[in-house]
Scaffold this motif. Structure first.
Motif, PDB file in Angstrom:
ATOM      1  N   ARG A  88       0.832  -1.211   0.000  1.00 35.77           N
ATOM      2  CA  ARG A  88       0.000   0.000   0.000  1.00 35.77           C
ATOM      3  C   ARG A  88       0.867   1.261   0.000  1.00 35.77           C
ATOM      4  O   ARG A  88       0.544   2.258  -0.647  1.00 35.77           O
ATOM      5  CB  ARG A  88      -0.931  -0.009   1.216  1.00 35.77           C
ATOM      6  N   LYS A  89       1.998   1.205   0.720  1.00 32.04           N
ATOM      7  CA  LYS A  89       2.892   2.364   0.761  1.00 32.04           C
ATOM      8  C   LYS A  89       3.565   2.611  -0.586  1.00 32.04           C
ATOM      9  O   LYS A  89       3.986   3.740  -0.877  1.00 32.04           O
ATOM     10  CB  LYS A  89       3.951   2.165   1.845  1.00 32.04           C
ATOM     11  N   MET A  90       3.676   1.561  -1.407  1.00 30.57           N
ATOM     12  CA  MET A  90       4.274   1.725  -2.739  1.00 30.57           C
ATOM     13  C   MET A  90       3.382   2.564  -3.643  1.00 30.57           C
ATOM     14  O   MET A  90       3.841   3.184  -4.591  1.00 30.57           O
ATOM     15  CB  MET A  90       4.521   0.360  -3.380  1.00 30.57           C
ATOM     16  N   ASP A  91       2.082   2.573  -3.350  1.00 33.56           N
ATOM     17  CA  ASP A  91       1.127   3.428  -4.063  1.00 33.56           C
ATOM     18  C   ASP A  91       1.222   3.239  -5.577  1.00 33.56           C
ATOM     19  O   ASP A  91       1.387   4.183  -6.336  1.00 33.56           O
ATOM     20  CB  ASP A  91       1.360   4.895  -3.700  1.00 33.56           C
ATOM     21  N   TYR A  92       1.080   1.972  -6.015  1.00 33.82           N
ATOM     22  CA  TYR A  92       1.094   1.695  -7.444  1.00 33.82           C
ATOM     23  C   TYR A  92      -0.099   2.365  -8.117  1.00 33.82           C
ATOM     24  O   TYR A  92      -1.238   2.226  -7.675  1.00 33.82           O
ATOM     25  CB  TYR A  92       1.037   0.190  -7.697  1.00 33.82           C
ATOM     26  N   SER A  93       0.158   3.071  -9.181  1.00 32.43           N
ATOM     27  CA  SER A  93      -0.895   3.805  -9.877  1.00 32.43           C
ATOM     28  C   SER A  93      -1.976   2.857 -10.383  1.00 32.43           C
ATOM     29  O   SER A  93      -1.686   1.864 -11.058  1.00 32.43           O
ATOM     30  CB  SER A  93      -0.289   4.584 -11.058  1.00 32.43           C
ATOM     31  N   GLY A  94      -3.224   3.149 -10.031  1.00 31.36           N
ATOM     32  CA  GLY A  94      -4.357   2.372 -10.523  1.00 31.36           C
ATOM     33  C   GLY A  94      -4.676   1.144  -9.697  1.00 31.36           C
ATOM     34  O   GLY A  94      -5.707   0.499  -9.926  1.00 31.36           O
ATOM     35  N   GLN A  95      -3.836   0.784  -8.724  1.00 35.26           N
ATOM     36  CA  GLN A  95      -4.063  -0.456  -7.982  1.00 35.26           C
ATOM     37  C   GLN A  95      -5.099  -0.253  -6.890  1.00 35.26           C
ATOM     38  O   GLN A  95      -4.932   0.588  -5.997  1.00 35.26           O
ATOM     39  CB  GLN A  95      -2.755  -0.975  -7.372  1.00 35.26           C
ATOM     40  N   ASP A  96      -6.177  -1.048  -6.956  1.00 30.29           N
ATOM     41  CA  ASP A  96      -7.221  -1.007  -5.941  1.00 30.29           C
ATOM     42  C   ASP A  96      -6.893  -1.930  -4.768  1.00 30.29           C
ATOM     43  O   ASP A  96      -7.226  -1.620  -3.622  1.00 30.29           O
ATOM     44  CB  ASP A  96      -8.566  -1.433  -6.539  1.00 30.29           C
ATOM     45  N   THR A  97      -6.298  -3.066  -5.061  1.00 27.69           N
ATOM     46  CA  THR A  97      -5.993  -4.044  -4.015  1.00 27.69           C
ATOM     47  C   THR A  97      -4.832  -4.913  -4.460  1.00 27.69           C
ATOM     48  O   THR A  97      -4.613  -5.095  -5.664  1.00 27.69           O
ATOM     49  CB  THR A  97      -7.226  -4.929  -3.715  1.00 27.69           C
ATOM     50  N   ALA A  98      -4.098  -5.431  -3.485  1.00 27.10           N
ATOM     51  CA  ALA A  98      -3.012  -6.367  -3.795  1.00 27.10           C
ATOM     52  C   ALA A  98      -3.506  -7.802  -3.784  1.00 27.10           C
ATOM     53  O   ALA A  98      -2.868  -8.690  -4.358  1.00 27.10           O
ATOM     54  CB  ALA A  98      -1.873  -6.213  -2.793  1.00 27.10           C
ATOM     55  N   ALA A  99      -4.638  -8.049  -3.125  1.00 31.91           N
ATOM     56  CA  ALA A  99      -5.244  -9.385  -3.080  1.00 31.91           C
ATOM     57  C   ALA A  99      -6.681  -9.227  -2.642  1.00 31.91           C
ATOM     58  O   ALA A  99      -6.950  -8.922  -1.477  1.00 31.91           O
ATOM     59  CB  ALA A  99      -4.496 -10.303  -2.124  1.00 31.91           C
ATOM     60  N   CYS A 100      -7.617  -9.432  -3.567  1.00 34.98           N
ATOM     61  CA  CYS A 100      -9.020  -9.177  -3.229  1.00 34.98           C
ATOM     62  C   CYS A 100      -9.549 -10.197  -2.231  1.00 34.98           C
ATOM     63  O   CYS A 100     -10.487  -9.916  -1.503  1.00 34.98           O
ATOM     64  CB  CYS A 100      -9.876  -9.155  -4.493  1.00 34.98           C
ATOM     65  N   GLY A 101      -8.932 -11.384  -2.183  1.00 34.68           N
ATOM     66  CA  GLY A 101      -9.337 -12.403  -1.217  1.00 34.68           C
ATOM     67  C   GLY A 101      -8.327 -12.561  -0.112  1.00 34.68           C
ATOM     68  O   GLY A 101      -8.095 -13.680   0.368  1.00 34.68           O
ATOM     69  N   ALA A 102      -7.743 -11.451   0.322  1.00 34.07           N
ATOM     70  CA  ALA A 102      -6.714 -11.508   1.367  1.00 34.07           C
ATOM     71  C   ALA A 102      -7.227 -12.198   2.620  1.00 34.07           C
ATOM     72  O   ALA A 102      -6.486 -12.921   3.296  1.00 34.07           O
ATOM     73  CB  ALA A 102      -6.233 -10.101   1.697  1.00 34.07           C
ATOM     74  N   CYS A 103      -8.507 -12.004   2.942  1.00 37.60           N
ATOM     75  CA  CYS A 103      -9.062 -12.596   4.159  1.00 37.60           C
ATOM     76  C   CYS A 103      -9.012 -14.125   4.104  1.00 37.60           C
ATOM     77  O   CYS A 103      -8.727 -14.789   5.122  1.00 37.60           O
ATOM     78  CB  CYS A 103     -10.494 -12.118   4.387  1.00 37.60           C
ATOM     79  N   ALA A 104      -9.276 -14.708   2.929  1.00 40.62           N
ATOM     80  CA  ALA A 104      -9.213 -16.164   2.792  1.00 40.62           C
ATOM     81  C   ALA A 104      -7.774 -16.664   2.915  1.00 40.62           C
ATOM     82  O   ALA A 104      -7.510 -17.706   3.527  1.00 40.62           O
ATOM     83  CB  ALA A 104      -9.799 -16.582   1.443  1.00 40.62           C
ATOM     84  N   ILE A 105      -6.835 -15.905   2.341  1.00 46.94           N
ATOM     85  CA  ILE A 105      -5.421 -16.270   2.454  1.00 46.94           C
ATOM     86  C   ILE A 105      -4.978 -16.200   3.907  1.00 46.94           C
ATOM     87  O   ILE A 105      -4.227 -17.054   4.386  1.00 46.94           O
ATOM     88  CB  ILE A 105      -4.565 -15.339   1.571  1.00 46.94           C
ATOM     89  N   GLU A 106      -5.469 -15.200   4.639  1.00 49.54           N
ATOM     90  CA  GLU A 106      -5.102 -15.065   6.049  1.00 49.54           C
ATOM     91  C   GLU A 106      -5.609 -16.244   6.875  1.00 49.54           C
ATOM     92  O   GLU A 106      -4.933 -16.713   7.794  1.00 49.54           O
ATOM     93  CB  GLU A 106      -5.643 -13.742   6.594  1.00 49.54           C
ATOM     94  N   VAL A 107      -6.790 -16.744   6.549  1.00 53.40           N
ATOM     95  CA  VAL A 107      -7.304 -17.926   7.252  1.00 53.40           C
ATOM     96  C   VAL A 107      -6.413 -19.129   6.981  1.00 53.40           C
ATOM     97  O   VAL A 107      -6.077 -19.896   7.898  1.00 53.40           O
ATOM     98  CB  VAL A 107      -8.759 -18.221   6.834  1.00 53.40           C
ATOM     99  N   LEU A 108      -6.015 -19.313   5.731  1.00 58.25           N
ATOM    100  CA  LEU A 108      -5.115 -20.411   5.382  1.00 58.25           C
ATOM    101  C   LEU A 108      -3.806 -20.315   6.166  1.00 58.25           C
ATOM    102  O   LEU A 108      -3.353 -21.292   6.778  1.00 58.25           O
ATOM    103  CB  LEU A 108      -4.827 -20.396   3.884  1.00 58.25           C
ATOM    104  N   LEU A 109      -3.196 -19.132   6.146  1.00 59.45           N
ATOM    105  CA  LEU A 109      -1.921 -18.957   6.843  1.00 59.45           C
ATOM    106  C   LEU A 109      -2.086 -19.125   8.351  1.00 59.45           C
ATOM    107  O   LEU A 109      -1.185 -19.639   9.025  1.00 59.45           O
ATOM    108  CB  LEU A 109      -1.339 -17.581   6.515  1.00 59.45           C
ATOM    109  N   ALA A 110      -3.225 -18.701   8.883  1.00 62.34           N
ATOM    110  CA  ALA A 110      -3.470 -18.867  10.315  1.00 62.34           C
ATOM    111  C   ALA A 110      -3.566 -20.348  10.682  1.00 62.34           C
ATOM    112  O   ALA A 110      -3.073 -20.780  11.735  1.00 62.34           O
ATOM    113  CB  ALA A 110      -4.744 -18.138  10.723  1.00 62.34           C
ATOM    114  N   MET A 111      -4.193 -21.146   9.812  1.00 62.54           N
ATOM    115  CA  MET A 111      -4.259 -22.583  10.080  1.00 62.54           C
ATOM    116  C   MET A 111      -2.871 -23.204  10.018  1.00 62.54           C
ATOM    117  O   MET A 111      -2.523 -24.071  10.836  1.00 62.54           O
ATOM    118  CB  MET A 111      -5.194 -23.259   9.067  1.00 62.54           C
TER     119      MET A 111
END
Length: 344
Positions: free
Chosen positions: A81-104
């Protein structure tokens, strides 16, 4: 396959970014996160930056997922987010699902899984898309390590390279510490005169220094014409004062630093990676003027599988890119490690 033999599919849609809730979901799914069940986690990555910015963002996040847990993933998202890539809305739209996987994975022990980054593409790679506003896609295969599997680091008595006596081990550590102390003008009253194998020559040696569990210096050689005693003294001084990654060791640090001496077998050239055994073998690779090595114990410390071990060595140590090991000259060696903390 009969209809009643089709494994049940349980769709789960996660629509919250609240970390406390995601951890509760991970706890609820944890009992089912076993070898008998297949979890498919779906998420796009970058949305709408340029082609090159998407690659930068998506591959950075892929590296984080391959090696880190939830905390590292959240930090990576913040950095992107700090890189502020032009036009980027999100780095991972399903970040929450990835976080659950990594938490497991974190909950069951991150080092009990391997994570293989299979492929990266974004919509700019398609003949139907442009390279100005793209969507990125990574794919991974995560597997649980089987106990005794080929890629699991080993430390069995049958794999012992040398058999050093307790006196020889103590002399190795004392030799390394006295060399560092004398360079700093510090007093060292322990006897460090060479005994047994330390009087012999021809051994390769690496000396590793750690401070508070973190690397503070590591230098070595693959062969030497001097005695093991003299080689350890030289490598200890180099690790303390000549490792380009660190400033010279101070007197205060020298008193607290932990010392590890690795005695090496001769290098053996291999023609196929099938000859390499993770956890038993160190790797040394050469390509043109580039070269780099990882000691065998790096596999135990990182939990990497064979591909990650070679890839990180190629990229981070040899500077030939992650896949550079595939056409490099490869050599293996084994070590017998003497740790000061074990003797204490």
């Amino acid at each position: 396959m009969a209809l009643d033999e089709v494994p049940p599919i349980v769709p789960i849609i996660i629509g919250t970014e609240r970390l406390a809730v995601l951890y509760k979901i991970a706890d609820a799914l944890g009992p089912y996160f076993t070898r008998e069940n297949l979890f498919v986690i779906s998420s796009d990555f970058s949305h709408y930056p340029s082609y090159e910015d998407a690659k930068s963002s998506d591959l950075y996040l892929a590296e984080t997922i391959s090696t880190g847990g939830v905390d590292e993933f959240l930090k990576a998202l913040a950095r992107i987010r700090k890189m502020d890539y032009s036009g980027q809305d999100t780095a991972a739209c399903g970040a929450c699902a990835i976080e659950v996987l990594l938490a497991m994975m974190d909950g069951q022990g991150r080092d009990t899984f391997t994570c293989e980054h299979v492929m990266y593409r974004n919509s700019g790679d398609s003949s139907y898309g442009d390279k100005f506003r793209v969507v990125g896609y990574n794919s991974f295969v995560i597997t649980r390590l089987d106990k005794g599997a080929e890629d699991e680091p080993e430390d069995s008595a049958s794999d012992r390279l040398f058999s050093f006596s307790d006196d020889e081990k103590r002399a190795m550590i004392s030799t390394a510490r006295s060399s560092i102390y004398s360079s700093l003008g510090l007093r060292y009253d322990v006897d460090y005169s060479p005994v047994g194998v330390l009087k012999e020559s021809g051994y390769g040696v690496f000396v590793t220094l750690t401070l508070g569990g973190r690397l503070r210096g590591c230098i070595g050689c693959f062969t030497s014409s001097t005695t093991l005693h003299d080689t350890i003294r030289q490598m200890a001084r180099s690790a303390a004062f000549s490792d380009p990654r660190f400033p010279s060791l101070t007197a205060g640090e020298a008193r607290r630093v932990e010392i590890e001496v690795s005695v090496l077998s001769p290098l053996k050239k291999i023609e196929s990676i099938e000859e390499f055994k993770l956890g038993r073998d160190g790797i040394y690779m050469m390509k043109g003027y580039h070269h780099g090595t990882f000691l065998p114990q790096v596999a135990q410390e990182t939990g990497w599988n064979t591909e990650e071990f070679l890839g990180h060595c190629a990229r981070d140590k040899a500077g030939i890119g992650y896949w550079g090991w595939k056409d490099a000259q490869l050599y293996t060696y084994q070590t017998e490690v003497v740790k000061e903390s074990d003797l204490n």
